[in-house]
Motif scaffolding. Structure first.
Motif, PDB file in Angstrom:
ATOM      1  N   LEU A  16      11.512  48.165  -4.629  1.00  0.00           N
ATOM      2  CA  LEU A  16      11.732  47.560  -6.050  1.00  0.00           C
ATOM      3  C   LEU A  16      10.313  46.732  -6.108  1.00  0.00           C
ATOM      4  CD1 LEU A  16      15.349  46.008  -5.750  1.00  0.00           C
ATOM      5  CD2 LEU A  16      14.306  47.568  -7.806  1.00  0.00           C
ATOM      6  N   ALA A  17       9.972  46.223  -5.097  1.00  0.00           N
ATOM      7  CA  ALA A  17       8.965  45.354  -5.134  1.00  0.00           C
ATOM      8  C   ALA A  17       7.712  46.396  -5.441  1.00  0.00           C
ATOM      9  CB  ALA A  17       8.555  44.556  -3.812  1.00  0.00           C
ATOM     10  N   ALA A  18       7.511  47.553  -4.873  1.00  0.00           N
ATOM     11  CA  ALA A  18       6.575  48.632  -5.229  1.00  0.00           C
ATOM     12  C   ALA A  18       6.610  49.030  -6.780  1.00  0.00           C
ATOM     13  CB  ALA A  18       6.624  49.628  -4.163  1.00  0.00           C
ATOM     14  N   ALA A  19       7.777  49.067  -7.116  1.00  0.00           N
ATOM     15  CA  ALA A  19       7.895  49.516  -8.590  1.00  0.00           C
ATOM     16  C   ALA A  19       7.448  48.649  -9.488  1.00  0.00           C
ATOM     17  CB  ALA A  19       9.411  49.867  -8.711  1.00  0.00           C
ATOM     18  N   LEU A  20       7.785  47.320  -9.152  1.00  0.00           N
ATOM     19  CA  LEU A  20       7.295  46.097  -9.875  1.00  0.00           C
ATOM     20  C   LEU A  20       6.067  45.958  -9.942  1.00  0.00           C
ATOM     21  CD1 LEU A  20      10.626  44.175 -10.068  1.00  0.00           C
ATOM     22  CD2 LEU A  20      10.006  46.023 -11.677  1.00  0.00           C
ATOM     23  N   VAL A  32       4.835  44.280  -7.290  1.00  0.00           N
ATOM     24  CA  VAL A  32       4.536  42.897  -6.617  1.00  0.00           C
ATOM     25  C   VAL A  32       4.464  43.158  -5.146  1.00  0.00           C
ATOM     26  CG1 VAL A  32       5.733  41.449  -8.554  1.00  0.00           C
ATOM     27  CG2 VAL A  32       7.167  42.425  -6.897  1.00  0.00           C
ATOM     28  N   GLY A  33       4.461  44.352  -4.784  1.00  0.00           N
ATOM     29  CA  GLY A  33       4.341  44.672  -3.486  1.00  0.00           C
ATOM     30  C   GLY A  33       3.458  45.939  -2.927  1.00  0.00           C
ATOM     31  N   PRO A  34       3.464  46.271  -1.885  1.00  0.00           N
ATOM     32  CA  PRO A  34       2.418  47.429  -1.728  1.00  0.00           C
ATOM     33  C   PRO A  34       3.246  48.829  -2.102  1.00  0.00           C
ATOM     34  CG  PRO A  34       3.108  46.481   0.371  1.00  0.00           C
ATOM     35  CD  PRO A  34       3.527  45.640  -0.592  1.00  0.00           C
ATOM     36  N   PRO A  35       2.582  49.872  -2.203  1.00  0.00           N
ATOM     37  CA  PRO A  35       3.026  50.982  -2.296  1.00  0.00           C
ATOM     38  C   PRO A  35       4.248  51.391  -1.439  1.00  0.00           C
ATOM     39  CG  PRO A  35       1.005  51.479  -2.751  1.00  0.00           C
ATOM     40  CD  PRO A  35       1.078  49.941  -2.121  1.00  0.00           C
ATOM     41  N   LEU A  36       5.355  52.147  -1.494  1.00  0.00           N
ATOM     42  CA  LEU A  36       6.246  52.416  -0.701  1.00  0.00           C
ATOM     43  C   LEU A  36       5.917  53.252   0.342  1.00  0.00           C
ATOM     44  CD1 LEU A  36       9.439  51.696   0.256  1.00  0.00           C
ATOM     45  CD2 LEU A  36       9.785  53.831  -0.906  1.00  0.00           C
ATOM     46  N   THR A  37       5.892  53.176   1.778  1.00  0.00           N
ATOM     47  CA  THR A  37       5.505  54.276   2.682  1.00  0.00           C
ATOM     48  C   THR A  37       6.680  55.079   2.930  1.00  0.00           C
ATOM     49  OG1 THR A  37       4.061  52.733   3.873  1.00  0.00           O
ATOM     50  CG2 THR A  37       4.600  54.553   4.984  1.00  0.00           C
ATOM     51  N   LEU A  38       6.382  56.411   2.796  1.00  0.00           N
ATOM     52  CA  LEU A  38       7.565  57.401   3.209  1.00  0.00           C
ATOM     53  C   LEU A  38       7.179  57.810   4.480  1.00  0.00           C
ATOM     54  CD1 LEU A  38       9.482  59.121   1.299  1.00  0.00           C
ATOM     55  CD2 LEU A  38       7.471  60.785   1.034  1.00  0.00           C
ATOM     56  N   PHE A  39       8.087  57.411   5.400  1.00  0.00           N
ATOM     57  CA  PHE A  39       8.075  57.681   7.125  1.00  0.00           C
ATOM     58  C   PHE A  39       8.593  58.939   7.202  1.00  0.00           C
ATOM     59  CE2 PHE A  39       7.850  52.922   6.816  1.00  0.00           C
ATOM     60  CZ  PHE A  39       6.595  52.718   7.617  1.00  0.00           C
ATOM     61  N   ALA A  49      16.924  56.443  -7.662  1.00  0.00           N
ATOM     62  CA  ALA A  49      17.667  55.305  -7.990  1.00  0.00           C
ATOM     63  C   ALA A  49      16.982  54.071  -8.470  1.00  0.00           C
ATOM     64  CB  ALA A  49      18.582  54.518  -7.035  1.00  0.00           C
ATOM     65  N   VAL A  50      15.866  53.577  -7.787  1.00  0.00           N
ATOM     66  CA  VAL A  50      15.122  52.379  -7.985  1.00  0.00           C
ATOM     67  C   VAL A  50      14.345  52.794  -9.418  1.00  0.00           C
ATOM     68  CG1 VAL A  50      13.068  51.132  -7.406  1.00  0.00           C
ATOM     69  CG2 VAL A  50      14.782  51.587  -5.714  1.00  0.00           C
ATOM     70  N   GLU A  51      13.989  54.103  -9.486  1.00  0.00           N
ATOM     71  CA  GLU A  51      13.006  54.416 -10.870  1.00  0.00           C
ATOM     72  C   GLU A  51      14.081  54.430 -11.972  1.00  0.00           C
ATOM     73  OE1 GLU A  51      11.037  57.942  -9.671  1.00  0.00           O
ATOM     74  OE2 GLU A  51       9.223  56.831  -8.845  1.00  0.00           O
ATOM     75  N   THR A  54       8.009  53.871 -12.019  1.00  0.00           N
ATOM     76  CA  THR A  54       7.622  54.776 -10.650  1.00  0.00           C
ATOM     77  C   THR A  54       7.318  53.946  -9.667  1.00  0.00           C
ATOM     78  OG1 THR A  54       6.622  56.244 -12.345  1.00  0.00           O
ATOM     79  CG2 THR A  54       5.985  56.763 -10.110  1.00  0.00           C
ATOM     80  N   VAL A  55       7.901  54.750  -8.621  1.00  0.00           N
ATOM     81  CA  VAL A  55       7.589  53.755  -7.411  1.00  0.00           C
ATOM     82  C   VAL A  55       6.323  54.404  -6.624  1.00  0.00           C
ATOM     83  CG1 VAL A  55       8.632  53.427  -5.018  1.00  0.00           C
ATOM     84  CG2 VAL A  55      10.209  53.431  -6.621  1.00  0.00           C
ATOM     85  N   PRO A  56       5.335  53.744  -6.649  1.00  0.00           N
ATOM     86  CA  PRO A  56       4.010  54.320  -5.918  1.00  0.00           C
ATOM     87  C   PRO A  56       4.392  54.625  -4.531  1.00  0.00           C
ATOM     88  CG  PRO A  56       3.553  52.094  -6.867  1.00  0.00           C
ATOM     89  CD  PRO A  56       5.229  52.265  -6.931  1.00  0.00           C
ATOM     90  N   LEU A  57       3.784  55.715  -3.891  1.00  0.00           N
ATOM     91  CA  LEU A  57       4.214  56.237  -2.802  1.00  0.00           C
ATOM     92  C   LEU A  57       2.846  56.258  -1.834  1.00  0.00           C
ATOM     93  CD1 LEU A  57       6.856  58.885  -3.225  1.00  0.00           C
ATOM     94  CD2 LEU A  57       7.120  56.528  -2.321  1.00  0.00           C
ATOM     95  N   VAL A  58       3.018  56.143  -0.504  1.00  0.00           N
ATOM     96  CA  VAL A  58       2.078  56.507   0.257  1.00  0.00           C
ATOM     97  C   VAL A  58       2.713  57.472   1.370  1.00  0.00           C
ATOM     98  CG1 VAL A  58       0.481  55.617   2.087  1.00  0.00           C
ATOM     99  CG2 VAL A  58       0.712  54.373   0.052  1.00  0.00           C
TER     100      VAL A  58
END
Ligand SMILES: NC(=O)c1ccc[n+]([C@@H]2O[C@H](COP(=O)([O-])OP(=O)(O)OC[C@H]3O[C@@H](n4cnc5c(N)ncnc54)[C@H](O)[C@@H]3O)[C@@H](O)[C@H]2O)c1
Length: 328
Positions: free
Chosen positions: A194-198, A200-207, A264-266, A272-276
């Motif tokens: 959620l924070a990544a999408a908005l 207000v946080g870093p891109p989400l890391t896909l582990f 779901a977040v999108e 969009t959820v930015p991803l790394v």
């Protein structure tokens, strides 16, 4: 019933205090606010006490006349536990020993314990039943399994009656947005996405996206925090009715992938959820899905919120409400 809630200022504890209050129970929260929030305890008594202080706990138990304990207080980050095993054992095991000693001294004999799916490690088959082999892959899971075993020893030694609830992935927030997840640092995927999408946080890391799962990302059983809170009330009722000490797996029985969470977040945020792309984290099983058959059958518990989009929508509403408050 008057219930002592350790860790009641934390995520799951605060929702459980609310559920207890709404069901007409009285609550006495003990939390050292190391990771909790005083303003998350919406009703009842609050005491800023560390559960490793046995003397203070025993005095509080005697004074308040509580009849049962729900024990949430612990450190929760599996990754940190690998780097700091002694700190985890001191708090999660030492804290539980201290609480159990205070209960023994005061003759308080009913406990609901926050256990975890992490006690199972890499499951051999799905869904995971209560009798599946336990093989934690980190000190966090080890500390919780140790306490489960200690509870059985305490029952044999002085009659402690207990329920261990092994939660899968706690998610969501109070549907009325009064409470939600406020871990710091946050490591749980829904608030991070959620924070990544908005922005207000870093891109989400896909582990890892090369797991043997339908879309290559890990599958987890997300269980709504309000449903988790309800499971504690069922566990207390089970013990109050004379039910035996028992462990229960608490999940919805469905696995959602990291990509399902992102979708779901999108859908909920319209962004969009930015991803790394990152690599797999050591000890992360490909899939963890609970069998909740025992909890359904013996506790009469079943989850109300089984849709991922509801869990995300509730978490989002809570984040928006907090942001609106901080903008005032
Ligand atoms: N969040 C999950 O997905 C999840 C999954 C499985 C199990 N659990 C278990 O559920 C419980 C609650 O998890 P949470 O997500 O609400 O965590 P949280 O960190 O939000 O809450 C834990 C609370 O315990 C308090 N606490 C910790 N050590 C203490 C001590 N020594 N004395 C007094 N207070 C202390 C913290 O200040 C915090 O308020 C934990 O025992 C955790 O292991 C959580």
């Amino acid at each position: 019933m008057k219930v002592l809630v350790t860790g009641g200022a934390g995520f799951i504890g605060s929702h459980t205090v609310l559920a207890l209050q709404e069901a007409g129970h009285q609550t006495v929260v003990v939390d050292n606010l190391g990771n909790g929030h005083r303003d998350a305890v919406l009703a009842g008594e609050f005491h800023n006490v560390d559960i490793r202080n046995t003397t203070e706990l025993a005095a509080l138990i005697s004074r308040s006349g509580v009849e049962a304990v729900i024990h949430f207080a612990a450190f929760i980050e599996a990754g940190v536990s690998v780097r700091e095993p002694l700190r985890f054992f001191d708090n999660n095991v030492g804290g539980s020993v201290s609480l159990l000693e205070a209960m023994r001294q005061t003759g308080l004999g009913t406990l609901v314990f926050s256990s975890t799916a992490a006690i199972f490690g890499n499951p051999q088959s799905l869904p995971i039943t209560e009798d599946a082999p336990t093989a934690p892959t980190n000190p966090y899971g080890e500390s919780k399994l140790f306490v489960e075993r200690l509870l059985a020893d305490c029952e044999a030694a002085f009659g402690l009656r207990h329920v261990a609830l092994r939660y899968f992935n706690a998610a969501g927030a109070d549907p009325l947005a009064r409470l939600g997840e406020r871990h710091d640092p946050e490591t749980h995927i829904i608030p991070l996405a959620l924070a990544a999408a908005l922005g207000v946080g870093p891109p989400l890391t896909l582990f890892g996206d090369d797991y043997p799962t339908p879309d290559g990302t890990c599958l987890r059983d997300y269980v709504h925090v309000t449903d988790l809170a309800a499971a504690h009330l069922c566990a207390l009722a089970h013990l109050a009715a004379g039910g035996p000490s028992r462990a229960f797996n608490i999940g919805t029985g469905q696995g959602f992938s990291v990509r399902d969470v992102i979708a779901a977040v999108e859908a909920v945020t319209g962004r969009t959820v930015p991803l790394v792309r990152g690599s797999r984290r050591p000890g992360d099983p490909a899939a963890l899905v609970a069998s909740n058959a025992r909890a359904t059958r013996e506790l009469g518990w079943s989850p109300r919120f089984v849709e991922l989009k509801d869990m995300v929508a509730h978490a989002f509403a809570f984040q928006q409400a907090r942001r609106a408050l901080s903008d005032l």
